[in-house]
Design a protein around this motif. Sequence first.
Motif, PDB file in Angstrom:
ATOM      1  N   UNK A 151       0.829  -1.287  -0.130  1.00  0.00           N
ATOM      2  CA  UNK A 151      -0.001   0.011   0.167  1.00  0.00           C
ATOM      3  C   UNK A 151       0.842   1.339  -0.037  1.00  0.00           C
ATOM      4  N   UNK A 152       2.371   1.261   0.418  1.00  0.00           N
ATOM      5  CA  UNK A 152       2.844   2.132   0.501  1.00  0.00           C
ATOM      6  C   UNK A 152       3.768   2.486  -0.932  1.00  0.00           C
ATOM      7  N   UNK A 153       4.118   1.441  -1.288  1.00  0.00           N
ATOM      8  CA  UNK A 153       4.932   1.685  -2.559  1.00  0.00           C
ATOM      9  C   UNK A 153       4.097   1.473  -3.905  1.00  0.00           C
ATOM     10  N   UNK A 154       4.027   2.664  -4.948  1.00  0.00           N
ATOM     11  CA  UNK A 154       3.422   2.263  -6.114  1.00  0.00           C
ATOM     12  C   UNK A 154       3.832   1.207  -6.885  1.00  0.00           C
ATOM     13  N   UNK A 155       2.960   0.750  -7.822  1.00  0.00           N
ATOM     14  CA  UNK A 155       3.535  -0.421  -8.610  1.00  0.00           C
ATOM     15  C   UNK A 155       4.669  -0.008  -9.460  1.00  0.00           C
ATOM     16  N   UNK A 204       7.593  -0.135  -8.223  1.00  0.00           N
ATOM     17  CA  UNK A 204       8.899   0.580  -7.363  1.00  0.00           C
ATOM     18  C   UNK A 204       9.327  -0.308  -6.388  1.00  0.00           C
ATOM     19  N   UNK A 205       9.204  -1.669  -6.631  1.00  0.00           N
ATOM     20  CA  UNK A 205       9.562  -2.569  -5.452  1.00  0.00           C
ATOM     21  C   UNK A 205      11.146  -2.369  -5.079  1.00  0.00           C
ATOM     22  N   UNK A 206      11.828  -2.119  -6.246  1.00  0.00           N
ATOM     23  CA  UNK A 206      13.239  -1.678  -5.995  1.00  0.00           C
ATOM     24  C   UNK A 206      13.607  -0.516  -4.818  1.00  0.00           C
ATOM     25  N   UNK A 207      12.794   0.603  -5.307  1.00  0.00           N
ATOM     26  CA  UNK A 207      12.831   1.559  -4.009  1.00  0.00           C
ATOM     27  C   UNK A 207      12.576   1.219  -2.760  1.00  0.00           C
ATOM     28  N   UNK A 208      11.667   0.478  -2.521  1.00  0.00           N
ATOM     29  CA  UNK A 208      10.979   0.084  -1.283  1.00  0.00           C
ATOM     30  C   UNK A 208      12.008  -0.772  -0.540  1.00  0.00           C
ATOM     31  N   UNK A 209      12.671  -1.691  -1.401  1.00  0.00           N
ATOM     32  CA  UNK A 209      13.819  -2.873  -0.888  1.00  0.00           C
ATOM     33  C   UNK A 209      14.990  -1.701  -0.585  1.00  0.00           C
ATOM     34  N   UNK A 237      14.842   1.412   0.390  1.00  0.00           N
ATOM     35  CA  UNK A 237      14.459   2.258   1.708  1.00  0.00           C
ATOM     36  C   UNK A 237      14.486   1.091   3.076  1.00  0.00           C
ATOM     37  N   UNK A 238      14.153  -0.226   2.783  1.00  0.00           N
ATOM     38  CA  UNK A 238      14.176  -1.083   3.955  1.00  0.00           C
ATOM     39  C   UNK A 238      15.753  -1.355   4.495  1.00  0.00           C
ATOM     40  N   UNK A 284      18.121   0.809   4.194  1.00  0.00           N
ATOM     41  CA  UNK A 284      18.486   2.035   4.800  1.00  0.00           C
ATOM     42  C   UNK A 284      18.120   2.081   6.050  1.00  0.00           C
ATOM     43  N   UNK A 285      16.662   1.897   6.255  1.00  0.00           N
ATOM     44  CA  UNK A 285      16.143   1.779   7.638  1.00  0.00           C
ATOM     45  C   UNK A 285      16.974   0.804   8.658  1.00  0.00           C
ATOM     46  N   UNK A 286      17.357  -0.196   8.141  1.00  0.00           N
ATOM     47  CA  UNK A 286      17.845  -1.434   8.730  1.00  0.00           C
ATOM     48  C   UNK A 286      19.277  -0.858   9.131  1.00  0.00           C
ATOM     49  N   UNK A 287      19.938  -0.277   8.298  1.00  0.00           N
ATOM     50  CA  UNK A 287      21.134   0.313   8.683  1.00  0.00           C
ATOM     51  C   UNK A 287      21.252   1.497   9.728  1.00  0.00           C
ATOM     52  N   UNK A 288      20.228   2.249   9.530  1.00  0.00           N
ATOM     53  CA  UNK A 288      19.760   3.399  10.608  1.00  0.00           C
ATOM     54  C   UNK A 288      19.582   2.805  11.867  1.00  0.00           C
ATOM     55  N   UNK A 289      18.974   1.609  11.979  1.00  0.00           N
ATOM     56  CA  UNK A 289      18.555   0.959  13.344  1.00  0.00           C
ATOM     57  C   UNK A 289      19.610   0.460  13.934  1.00  0.00           C
ATOM     58  N   UNK A 290      20.730   0.086  13.215  1.00  0.00           N
ATOM     59  CA  UNK A 290      21.970  -0.416  13.766  1.00  0.00           C
ATOM     60  C   UNK A 290      22.805   0.552  14.328  1.00  0.00           C
TER      61      UNK A 290
END
Length: 352
Positions: free
Chosen positions: A102-106, A108-113, A115-116, A118-124
Amino acid sequence: MSPRRTGGARPPGPCTPCGPRPRCPSRRSAAARPAPSAAPARRARPGRRPGCRPGTDCPGTARRPGGGPAGLRRPDAGRPGRAARPARPPAPRRPTRLAPDRLTPAGRADDQAARDRAESLADALPLPANAVHPRYSAGSFDHRYDAPARTDLPSDGGWHTVTICEIPVSLRTEYICVPSVDPAVFATLLLANDSDQALLAGPLEVTVDGDFLLGTALRTLAPGATRRVGLGVAESVRATRRTEVQESTAGLRGGITVVEQRVHVELANRLGHAVTVEVRERIPVLGDKDIRIEDRPGSPAWTAPAEPSEAYPAGTRLWRVELPAGGRAQLEGGYEIRIPAGKALAGGNRRN
């Protein structure tokens, strides 16, 4: 050639001589078999059992309708009522499809991956000092902050401070003293959120006339809420306290013990400006319905909080005094305890 006997009666008429009968080499007598070293072993063809003659039906082979061996037969081949079934063709493979997001337009799965990742690196990454993740500081509310423009951040794997918006916060310096515990007077900074947006938890830096004073942590400040931040001991504001206790009897035949305690507090301001001092006292809390505690009139009269809280537990009494520069103030208050006959206070009737 004479006819052979089979053990039964001889059939009538002349016996017809039998012609040559093909025989499997495996059924030959031991004398007719060639020696192992007489001739090289014959290489078996695919679908034919070693040692069988060509053109014969040997066990382990199947015949095509047109003749010739058809290779090893299936386990169910040759059984009555069963026939060899051809191999089932493989099922067509369906194309891989991505789950709906629902958050990623059709497309653009690569952009979502990315972003995920980047968020995992920021959490670390370890958070800066006194920083709190927004998922925990926001509580059960969602807050939105609109940035005035886009900002470029260096991709170096570190934290960077970016100004999104400014929230107006009013500041007021107050002094708190609890002379029954410590005669020191503590300076505090009272923050009030005057905006309609929440101020999330994070680091707080306090400066006085442009000079850095201290750094501390600030908890989430909701719209219209206030928060008190400690700044340390104020040596220029002093407080002294003394108590006096009087014990007497009352009631019929003196059956009630009356313990009256008076509290005297003196404040002194040595700063060059006026200050507001909050003096906190505490009276005993009732644990028996037969014992009564009553406030005595003071000068000025102290007040009780509307309801107990973490900062103001049950039995708290407050004085709020405005001290001018170089000024002094005398505070007086007290309470009275009435104890019926046959009962006494644990630890004695006198209280400090």
